[in-house]
Design a protein around this motif. Sequence first.
Motif, PDB file in Angstrom:
ATOM      1  N   GLN A   9     -71.315 -19.821 -18.996  1.00 48.84           N
ATOM      2  CA  GLN A   9     -71.031 -19.395 -17.635  1.00 48.84           C
ATOM      3  C   GLN A   9     -70.120 -20.391 -16.918  1.00 48.84           C
ATOM      4  OE1 GLN A   9     -74.976 -16.892 -16.382  1.00 48.84           O
ATOM      5  NE2 GLN A   9     -75.079 -19.064 -15.988  1.00 48.84           N
ATOM      6  N   THR A  10     -69.336 -19.861 -15.989  1.00 44.70           N
ATOM      7  CA  THR A  10     -68.518 -20.686 -15.108  1.00 44.70           C
ATOM      8  C   THR A  10     -68.588 -20.102 -13.702  1.00 44.70           C
ATOM      9  OG1 THR A  10     -66.372 -21.774 -14.889  1.00 44.70           O
ATOM     10  CG2 THR A  10     -66.341 -19.456 -15.542  1.00 44.70           C
ATOM     11  N   LEU A  11     -67.839 -20.672 -12.763  1.00 42.60           N
ATOM     12  CA  LEU A  11     -67.862 -20.169 -11.390  1.00 42.60           C
ATOM     13  C   LEU A  11     -66.942 -18.950 -11.246  1.00 42.60           C
ATOM     14  CD1 LEU A  11     -68.035 -23.497 -11.267  1.00 42.60           C
ATOM     15  CD2 LEU A  11     -67.955 -23.091  -8.823  1.00 42.60           C
ATOM     16  N   ASN A  12     -67.289 -18.076 -10.317  1.00 46.25           N
ATOM     17  CA  ASN A  12     -66.450 -16.925  -9.995  1.00 46.25           C
ATOM     18  C   ASN A  12     -65.131 -17.359  -9.368  1.00 46.25           C
ATOM     19  OD1 ASN A  12     -67.126 -14.315 -10.712  1.00 46.25           O
ATOM     20  ND2 ASN A  12     -68.711 -14.163  -9.166  1.00 46.25           N
ATOM     21  N   LYS A  13     -65.206 -18.331  -8.466  1.00 45.92           N
ATOM     22  CA  LYS A  13     -64.001 -18.861  -7.825  1.00 45.92           C
ATOM     23  C   LYS A  13     -64.247 -20.300  -7.404  1.00 45.92           C
ATOM     24  CE  LYS A  13     -65.125 -16.789  -3.314  1.00 45.92           C
ATOM     25  NZ  LYS A  13     -64.625 -15.919  -2.236  1.00 45.92           N
ATOM     26  N   ILE A 121     -72.387 -23.139  -5.154  1.00 44.45           N
ATOM     27  CA  ILE A 121     -72.091 -22.457  -6.419  1.00 44.45           C
ATOM     28  C   ILE A 121     -72.678 -21.049  -6.404  1.00 44.45           C
ATOM     29  CG2 ILE A 121     -72.548 -22.456  -8.913  1.00 44.45           C
ATOM     30  CD1 ILE A 121     -72.575 -25.601  -8.666  1.00 44.45           C
ATOM     31  N   LYS A 122     -73.922 -20.942  -5.954  1.00 47.45           N
ATOM     32  CA  LYS A 122     -74.579 -19.638  -5.915  1.00 47.45           C
ATOM     33  C   LYS A 122     -73.894 -18.693  -4.923  1.00 47.45           C
ATOM     34  CE  LYS A 122     -78.084 -19.935  -8.805  1.00 47.45           C
ATOM     35  NZ  LYS A 122     -78.278 -18.954  -9.899  1.00 47.45           N
ATOM     36  N   GLU A 123     -73.339 -19.250  -3.844  1.00 46.02           N
ATOM     37  CA  GLU A 123     -72.656 -18.419  -2.839  1.00 46.02           C
ATOM     38  C   GLU A 123     -71.425 -17.723  -3.422  1.00 46.02           C
ATOM     39  OE1 GLU A 123     -71.708 -20.843   0.518  1.00 46.02           O
ATOM     40  OE2 GLU A 123     -73.788 -20.941   1.239  1.00 46.02           O
ATOM     41  N   VAL A 124     -70.640 -18.444  -4.226  1.00 43.37           N
ATOM     42  CA  VAL A 124     -69.420 -17.838  -4.787  1.00 43.37           C
ATOM     43  C   VAL A 124     -69.714 -17.002  -6.022  1.00 43.37           C
ATOM     44  CG1 VAL A 124     -67.967 -19.671  -3.869  1.00 43.37           C
ATOM     45  CG2 VAL A 124     -68.776 -19.830  -6.234  1.00 43.37           C
ATOM     46  N   GLY A 125     -70.870 -17.217  -6.608  1.00 45.17           N
ATOM     47  CA  GLY A 125     -71.262 -16.424  -7.771  1.00 45.17           C
ATOM     48  C   GLY A 125     -70.886 -17.057  -9.091  1.00 45.17           C
ATOM     49  N   ILE A 126     -71.495 -16.539 -10.140  1.00 46.96           N
ATOM     50  CA  ILE A 126     -71.343 -17.091 -11.481  1.00 46.96           C
ATOM     51  C   ILE A 126     -70.770 -16.028 -12.413  1.00 46.96           C
ATOM     52  CG2 ILE A 126     -72.668 -17.975 -13.456  1.00 46.96           C
ATOM     53  CD1 ILE A 126     -74.581 -19.174 -11.260  1.00 46.96           C
ATOM     54  N   LYS A 127     -69.855 -16.438 -13.262  1.00 50.01           N
ATOM     55  CA  LYS A 127     -69.179 -15.514 -14.178  1.00 50.01           C
ATOM     56  C   LYS A 127     -69.612 -15.791 -15.610  1.00 50.01           C
ATOM     57  CE  LYS A 127     -64.737 -16.094 -14.697  1.00 50.01           C
ATOM     58  NZ  LYS A 127     -63.308 -16.106 -14.322  1.00 50.01           N
ATOM     59  N   LYS A 128     -70.085 -14.748 -16.274  1.00 49.76           N
ATOM     60  CA  LYS A 128     -70.451 -14.869 -17.684  1.00 49.76           C
ATOM     61  C   LYS A 128     -69.194 -14.853 -18.540  1.00 49.76           C
ATOM     62  CE  LYS A 128     -75.184 -13.177 -17.643  1.00 49.76           C
ATOM     63  NZ  LYS A 128     -75.735 -14.499 -17.953  1.00 49.76           N
ATOM     64  N   GLN A 129     -69.232 -15.639 -19.613  1.00 52.93           N
ATOM     65  CA  GLN A 129     -68.088 -15.742 -20.503  1.00 52.93           C
ATOM     66  C   GLN A 129     -68.441 -15.199 -21.888  1.00 52.93           C
ATOM     67  OE1 GLN A 129     -67.802 -20.041 -19.274  1.00 52.93           O
ATOM     68  NE2 GLN A 129     -65.627 -19.580 -19.063  1.00 52.93           N
ATOM     69  N   GLU A 130     -67.432 -14.995 -22.707  1.00 51.58           N
ATOM     70  CA  GLU A 130     -67.657 -14.339 -23.997  1.00 51.58           C
ATOM     71  C   GLU A 130     -68.416 -15.214 -24.993  1.00 51.58           C
ATOM     72  OE1 GLU A 130     -67.089 -11.130 -24.808  1.00 51.58           O
ATOM     73  OE2 GLU A 130     -66.646 -10.978 -22.664  1.00 51.58           O
TER      74      GLU A 130
END
Length: 285
Positions: A9-13, A121-130
């Motif tokens: 996982q990484t950050l959305n933005k 971090i939680k405010e901007v959201g988290i992006k799942k990666q492959e």
Amino acid sequence: MFIKKGRQQTLNKEIKLKGIALHTGEEAEITIKSAASDRGIVLFRADLESKELIKARPESVVNLKRNTSIGSRENKKANISTIEHLMAALWGAGIDNAEIAVSGPEIPVIDGSAYPYYRKIKEVGIKKQEQKRSYYVVEKTLSVRDNSASISISPYTGFKISYTLDYDHPVVGKSFFEFDVSKDDFAAEIAQARTFGFAEEIEKLHQQGLALGGSLDNAVLIDKEGTVNPLRFENEFVRHKILDVIGDMALNGRIMGHIKAVKSGHKLHVELAKKIRENMIEEEN
């Protein structure tokens, strides 16, 4: 042994945080950006021309005096100090990959806990990666000791920290707390616990160039009678020690094991992290 479970996982933005640095007392700012799979956590000094990327790994640690500092042994100007609260927040929020630009030699302390970073971090959201997330499973007990202080990690199907705090001080005294990631809420139980210091040590620390940015806004101050500012938890001191352990252990990414610590600080934490890292490298090769 390494196992694959879930996705990285990484950050959305990107996010920015700024405030006073605990030890230098200077204004500091960080920008946390998303990063590609398998990148890990990397930091760099945005105020330097070189922009040398420093991996948040045990081998990057260059100083452990009242904080955990990473840097380059070739370029000492690239050092970044007081990373432990930020590292704990990234770990707690489930971030595996991030690139962090730091405006100067130290991370801003904000309120003295990991929570402001975690919340942002939680405010901007988290992006799942492959890519799959890798966990290192500890298969034999490793330990380090310094007189009455010690820390060890033993095989365990999860991640757990048992910490015994024991200060020869009437306000702090002795306490015990346990955190198990499978049962306990990092944000509620650990992330909000602040760093603490003793009024009688302030002058000495200042003479050493430490805690110059410390205040009641970013630390719990302890005098002979009690705490000068109110506690968030009755046992906030030992909870913060667990936060520090998490931040220092996060130098190895995701690990599975049971950590038992007694009176340990950053020096012992990183010594143990280095032992774990040695085993990880052996198995990777």
